[in-house]
Scaffold this motif. Structure first.
Motif, PDB file in Angstrom:
ATOM      1  N   ILE A   1       0.849  -1.206   0.000  1.00 20.72           N
ATOM      2  CA  ILE A   1       0.000   0.000   0.000  1.00 20.72           C
ATOM      3  C   ILE A   1       0.879   1.248   0.000  1.00 20.72           C
ATOM      4  CG2 ILE A   1      -1.741   1.285   1.292  1.00 20.72           C
ATOM      5  CD1 ILE A   1      -2.835  -1.236   0.062  1.00 20.72           C
ATOM      6  N   PHE A   2       1.933   1.214   0.805  1.00 23.52           N
ATOM      7  CA  PHE A   2       2.868   2.334   0.835  1.00 23.52           C
ATOM      8  C   PHE A   2       3.543   2.507  -0.524  1.00 23.52           C
ATOM      9  CE2 PHE A   2       7.191   3.951   1.565  1.00 23.52           C
ATOM     10  CZ  PHE A   2       6.878   5.186   2.101  1.00 23.52           C
ATOM     11  N   GLY A   3       3.942   1.411  -1.156  1.00 26.27           N
ATOM     12  CA  GLY A   3       4.585   1.476  -2.466  1.00 26.27           C
ATOM     13  C   GLY A   3       3.671   2.045  -3.528  1.00 26.27           C
ATOM     14  N   ILE A   4       2.400   1.651  -3.502  1.00 24.29           N
ATOM     15  CA  ILE A   4       1.429   2.195  -4.456  1.00 24.29           C
ATOM     16  C   ILE A   4       1.257   3.692  -4.238  1.00 24.29           C
ATOM     17  CG2 ILE A   4      -1.017   2.183  -5.101  1.00 24.29           C
ATOM     18  CD1 ILE A   4      -0.956  -0.858  -4.605  1.00 24.29           C
ATOM     19  N   GLY A   5       1.229   4.110  -2.986  1.00 24.60           N
ATOM     20  CA  GLY A   5       1.117   5.543  -2.679  1.00 24.60           C
ATOM     21  C   GLY A   5       2.313   6.330  -3.183  1.00 24.60           C
TER      22      GLY A   5
ATOM     23  N   MET B   1       2.273   9.232  -6.013  1.00 24.59           N
ATOM     24  CA  MET B   1       2.814  10.553  -5.706  1.00 24.59           C
ATOM     25  C   MET B   1       3.846  10.968  -6.756  1.00 24.59           C
ATOM     26  SD  MET B   1       5.054  11.804  -2.448  1.00 24.59           S
ATOM     27  CE  MET B   1       6.347  10.687  -2.909  1.00 24.59           C
ATOM     28  N   LEU B   2       4.725  10.042  -7.139  1.00 25.11           N
ATOM     29  CA  LEU B   2       5.730  10.370  -8.144  1.00 25.11           C
ATOM     30  C   LEU B   2       5.114  10.616  -9.516  1.00 25.11           C
ATOM     31  CD1 LEU B   2       8.571   7.907  -7.159  1.00 25.11           C
ATOM     32  CD2 LEU B   2       8.495  10.369  -6.778  1.00 25.11           C
ATOM     33  N   SER B   3       4.086   9.858  -9.873  1.00 19.68           N
ATOM     34  CA  SER B   3       3.458  10.066 -11.180  1.00 19.68           C
ATOM     35  C   SER B   3       2.713  11.397 -11.241  1.00 19.68           C
ATOM     36  CB  SER B   3       2.523   8.905 -11.512  1.00 19.68           C
ATOM     37  OG  SER B   3       1.442   8.873 -10.618  1.00 19.68           O
TER      38      SER B   3
END
Length: 64
Positions: A5-9, A13-15
């Motif tokens: 979930i943190f990785g998806i966030g 955010m970067l995109s």
């Protein structure tokens, strides 16, 4: 918090940051009427994002 979930966030955010920086660069480059404006704005946005990630990674203190 689960790591995926943190990785998806982080990816979202970067995109969104890349989209915002590309949009801003395109707005500035539109004034100059360049032939490769969209490609150049994407390159500016990508390089700015890489620089931002590098500075943020450098500023984090080491573990331990």
């Amino acid at each position: 918090m689960k790591s995926h979930i943190f990785g998806i966030g982080v990816v979202l955010m970067l995109s969104f940051s890349l989209a915002g920086m590309t949009f801003t660069a395109a707005g500035v480059l539109r004034r100059f009427e360049l032939k490769f404006g969209p490609l150049l704005s994407f390159a500016v946005g990508t390089s700015t994002l890489v620089a931002l990630v590098a500075v943020l990674a450098w500023s984090v203190p080491p573990r331990g």
